[in-house]
Design a protein around this motif. Sequence first.
Motif, PDB file in Angstrom:
ATOM      1  N   ARG A   1      -4.617   0.290 -12.917  1.00  0.00           N
ATOM      2  CA  ARG A   1      -5.143   1.057 -11.785  1.00  0.00           C
ATOM      3  C   ARG A   1      -4.063   2.015 -11.302  1.00  0.00           C
ATOM      4  O   ARG A   1      -2.896   1.665 -11.238  1.00  0.00           O
ATOM      5  CB  ARG A   1      -5.532   0.132 -10.638  1.00  0.00           C
ATOM      6  CG  ARG A   1      -6.635  -0.832 -10.975  1.00  0.00           C
ATOM      7  CD  ARG A   1      -6.939  -1.714  -9.776  1.00  0.00           C
ATOM      8  NE  ARG A   1      -7.765  -2.844 -10.138  1.00  0.00           N
ATOM      9  CZ  ARG A   1      -9.084  -2.823 -10.171  1.00  0.00           C
ATOM     10  NH1 ARG A   1      -9.725  -1.723  -9.876  1.00  0.00           N
ATOM     11  NH2 ARG A   1      -9.769  -3.895 -10.510  1.00  0.00           N
ATOM     12  N   THR A   2      -4.484   3.199 -10.919  1.00  0.00           N
ATOM     13  CA  THR A   2      -3.562   4.190 -10.377  1.00  0.00           C
ATOM     14  C   THR A   2      -3.334   3.902  -8.896  1.00  0.00           C
ATOM     15  O   THR A   2      -4.138   3.197  -8.261  1.00  0.00           O
ATOM     16  CB  THR A   2      -4.128   5.606 -10.527  1.00  0.00           C
ATOM     17  OG1 THR A   2      -5.292   5.716  -9.699  1.00  0.00           O
ATOM     18  CG2 THR A   2      -4.460   5.938 -11.977  1.00  0.00           C
ATOM     19  N   PRO A   3      -2.284   4.455  -8.305  1.00  0.00           N
ATOM     20  CA  PRO A   3      -2.111   4.313  -6.857  1.00  0.00           C
ATOM     21  C   PRO A   3      -3.319   4.851  -6.076  1.00  0.00           C
ATOM     22  O   PRO A   3      -3.701   4.277  -5.061  1.00  0.00           O
ATOM     23  CB  PRO A   3      -0.846   5.128  -6.574  1.00  0.00           C
ATOM     24  CG  PRO A   3      -0.054   4.982  -7.838  1.00  0.00           C
ATOM     25  CD  PRO A   3      -1.090   5.054  -8.931  1.00  0.00           C
TER      26      PRO A   3
ATOM     27  N   GLY B   1       9.590  -1.592  -2.234  1.00  0.00           N
ATOM     28  CA  GLY B   1       9.745  -2.828  -2.990  1.00  0.00           C
ATOM     29  C   GLY B   1       8.767  -3.908  -2.589  1.00  0.00           C
ATOM     30  O   GLY B   1       8.829  -5.020  -3.102  1.00  0.00           O
ATOM     31  N   ALA B   2       7.851  -3.594  -1.673  1.00  0.00           N
ATOM     32  CA  ALA B   2       6.897  -4.595  -1.220  1.00  0.00           C
ATOM     33  C   ALA B   2       5.844  -4.903  -2.280  1.00  0.00           C
ATOM     34  O   ALA B   2       5.369  -6.027  -2.362  1.00  0.00           O
ATOM     35  CB  ALA B   2       6.204  -4.124   0.061  1.00  0.00           C
ATOM     36  N   TRP B   3       5.462  -3.893  -3.074  1.00  0.00           N
ATOM     37  CA  TRP B   3       4.457  -4.083  -4.114  1.00  0.00           C
ATOM     38  C   TRP B   3       5.052  -3.797  -5.470  1.00  0.00           C
ATOM     39  O   TRP B   3       5.652  -2.742  -5.691  1.00  0.00           O
ATOM     40  CB  TRP B   3       3.271  -3.164  -3.893  1.00  0.00           C
ATOM     41  CG  TRP B   3       2.411  -3.548  -2.731  1.00  0.00           C
ATOM     42  CD1 TRP B   3       2.532  -4.638  -1.933  1.00  0.00           C
ATOM     43  CD2 TRP B   3       1.288  -2.815  -2.242  1.00  0.00           C
ATOM     44  NE1 TRP B   3       1.558  -4.640  -0.973  1.00  0.00           N
ATOM     45  CE2 TRP B   3       0.777  -3.534  -1.142  1.00  0.00           C
ATOM     46  CE3 TRP B   3       0.676  -1.635  -2.619  1.00  0.00           C
ATOM     47  CZ2 TRP B   3      -0.326  -3.097  -0.424  1.00  0.00           C
ATOM     48  CZ3 TRP B   3      -0.423  -1.210  -1.898  1.00  0.00           C
ATOM     49  CH2 TRP B   3      -0.915  -1.935  -0.821  1.00  0.00           C
TER      50      TRP B   3
ATOM     51  N   GLY C   1      -2.519 -11.124  -1.089  1.00  0.00           N
ATOM     52  CA  GLY C   1      -1.422 -11.259  -0.141  1.00  0.00           C
ATOM     53  C   GLY C   1      -0.207 -11.951  -0.720  1.00  0.00           C
ATOM     54  O   GLY C   1       0.745 -12.241  -0.009  1.00  0.00           O
ATOM     55  N   ARG C   2      -0.201 -12.220  -2.030  1.00  0.00           N
ATOM     56  CA  ARG C   2       0.935 -12.873  -2.669  1.00  0.00           C
ATOM     57  C   ARG C   2       1.817 -11.816  -3.337  1.00  0.00           C
ATOM     58  O   ARG C   2       1.853 -11.687  -4.538  1.00  0.00           O
ATOM     59  CB  ARG C   2       0.465 -13.862  -3.729  1.00  0.00           C
ATOM     60  CG  ARG C   2      -0.268 -15.042  -3.184  1.00  0.00           C
ATOM     61  CD  ARG C   2      -0.735 -15.976  -4.284  1.00  0.00           C
ATOM     62  NE  ARG C   2      -1.747 -15.328  -5.117  1.00  0.00           N
ATOM     63  CZ  ARG C   2      -1.627 -15.113  -6.427  1.00  0.00           C
ATOM     64  NH1 ARG C   2      -0.554 -15.501  -7.073  1.00  0.00           N
ATOM     65  NH2 ARG C   2      -2.585 -14.518  -7.108  1.00  0.00           N
ATOM     66  N   ASN C   3       2.532 -11.053  -2.540  1.00  0.00           N
ATOM     67  CA  ASN C   3       3.418 -10.035  -3.099  1.00  0.00           C
ATOM     68  C   ASN C   3       4.524 -10.691  -3.893  1.00  0.00           C
ATOM     69  O   ASN C   3       4.997 -11.768  -3.556  1.00  0.00           O
ATOM     70  CB  ASN C   3       4.023  -9.179  -1.989  1.00  0.00           C
ATOM     71  CG  ASN C   3       2.963  -8.399  -1.247  1.00  0.00           C
ATOM     72  OD1 ASN C   3       1.915  -8.087  -1.796  1.00  0.00           O
ATOM     73  ND2 ASN C   3       3.225  -8.110  -0.004  1.00  0.00           N
ATOM     74  N   THR C   4       4.949 -10.038  -4.955  1.00  0.00           N
ATOM     75  CA  THR C   4       5.952 -10.635  -5.820  1.00  0.00           C
ATOM     76  C   THR C   4       7.362 -10.441  -5.297  1.00  0.00           C
ATOM     77  O   THR C   4       8.257 -11.171  -5.652  1.00  0.00           O
ATOM     78  CB  THR C   4       5.863 -10.043  -7.232  1.00  0.00           C
ATOM     79  OG1 THR C   4       6.025  -8.631  -7.148  1.00  0.00           O
ATOM     80  CG2 THR C   4       4.532 -10.368  -7.871  1.00  0.00           C
ATOM     81  N   ARG C   5       7.557  -9.449  -4.470  1.00  0.00           N
ATOM     82  CA  ARG C   5       8.884  -9.208  -3.924  1.00  0.00           C
ATOM     83  C   ARG C   5       8.777  -9.058  -2.413  1.00  0.00           C
ATOM     84  O   ARG C   5       7.920  -8.334  -1.933  1.00  0.00           O
ATOM     85  CB  ARG C   5       9.475  -7.922  -4.502  1.00  0.00           C
ATOM     86  CG  ARG C   5       9.775  -8.027  -5.973  1.00  0.00           C
ATOM     87  CD  ARG C   5      10.368  -6.749  -6.472  1.00  0.00           C
ATOM     88  NE  ARG C   5       9.251  -5.888  -6.839  1.00  0.00           N
ATOM     89  CZ  ARG C   5       9.376  -4.642  -7.245  1.00  0.00           C
ATOM     90  NH1 ARG C   5      10.553  -4.089  -7.336  1.00  0.00           N
ATOM     91  NH2 ARG C   5       8.321  -3.925  -7.574  1.00  0.00           N
ATOM     92  N   PRO C   6       9.648  -9.714  -1.652  1.00  0.00           N
ATOM     93  CA  PRO C   6       9.590  -9.536  -0.205  1.00  0.00           C
ATOM     94  C   PRO C   6      10.033  -8.123   0.164  1.00  0.00           C
ATOM     95  O   PRO C   6      10.891  -7.543  -0.493  1.00  0.00           O
ATOM     96  CB  PRO C   6      10.576 -10.577   0.324  1.00  0.00           C
ATOM     97  CG  PRO C   6      11.482 -10.869  -0.808  1.00  0.00           C
ATOM     98  CD  PRO C   6      10.695 -10.630  -2.063  1.00  0.00           C
TER      99      PRO C   6
ATOM    100  N   ASN D   1       4.503   4.219  -0.317  1.00  0.00           N
ATOM    101  CA  ASN D   1       5.503   3.620   0.573  1.00  0.00           C
ATOM    102  C   ASN D   1       5.748   2.161   0.215  1.00  0.00           C
ATOM    103  O   ASN D   1       6.896   1.694   0.204  1.00  0.00           O
ATOM    104  CB  ASN D   1       5.058   3.725   2.031  1.00  0.00           C
ATOM    105  CG  ASN D   1       5.116   5.131   2.579  1.00  0.00           C
ATOM    106  OD1 ASN D   1       5.720   6.023   1.987  1.00  0.00           O
ATOM    107  ND2 ASN D   1       4.449   5.354   3.692  1.00  0.00           N
ATOM    108  N   LYS D   2       4.670   1.428  -0.079  1.00  0.00           N
ATOM    109  CA  LYS D   2       4.803   0.013  -0.464  1.00  0.00           C
ATOM    110  C   LYS D   2       5.547  -0.120  -1.796  1.00  0.00           C
ATOM    111  O   LYS D   2       6.361  -1.026  -1.966  1.00  0.00           O
ATOM    112  CB  LYS D   2       3.424  -0.648  -0.572  1.00  0.00           C
ATOM    113  CG  LYS D   2       2.680  -0.738   0.726  1.00  0.00           C
ATOM    114  CD  LYS D   2       3.263  -1.807   1.593  1.00  0.00           C
ATOM    115  CE  LYS D   2       2.348  -2.115   2.763  1.00  0.00           C
ATOM    116  NZ  LYS D   2       2.875  -3.216   3.559  1.00  0.00           N
ATOM    117  N   ILE D   3       5.260   0.786  -2.727  1.00  0.00           N
ATOM    118  CA  ILE D   3       5.949   0.762  -4.025  1.00  0.00           C
ATOM    119  C   ILE D   3       7.434   1.020  -3.829  1.00  0.00           C
ATOM    120  O   ILE D   3       8.283   0.277  -4.311  1.00  0.00           O
ATOM    121  CB  ILE D   3       5.352   1.810  -4.987  1.00  0.00           C
ATOM    122  CG1 ILE D   3       3.929   1.431  -5.397  1.00  0.00           C
ATOM    123  CG2 ILE D   3       6.244   1.986  -6.211  1.00  0.00           C
ATOM    124  CD1 ILE D   3       3.184   2.553  -6.123  1.00  0.00           C
TER     125      ILE D   3
END
Length: 77
Positions: free
Chosen positions: A8-10, A31-33, A56-61, A26-28
């Motif tokens: 999927r694209t942004p 580092g949030a997503w 809601g289980r992001n891989t990086r805080p 911004n999330k990318i």
Amino acid sequence: MTSTPEYRTPADVARILGISRQMVYNKIHSGAWECTKISDRTYRFDQEQFERITSGRNTRPMKSNRDRFRAALKKIA
């Protein structure tokens, strides 16, 4: 039968989640997503990454501005 796209694209993610593309970027960049960087300006989300975001289980805080500032200072010190 509708198949799920492999990537999927942004813009796709923004449309599905009802947010702006800028918010996705911004999330990318914060580092949030987690996503896959294809080139300098091209990002894609695979199905697993997309599911983590929607569940809601992001891989990086997400790093705070203070943490990013400290990391930048360490690099130049």
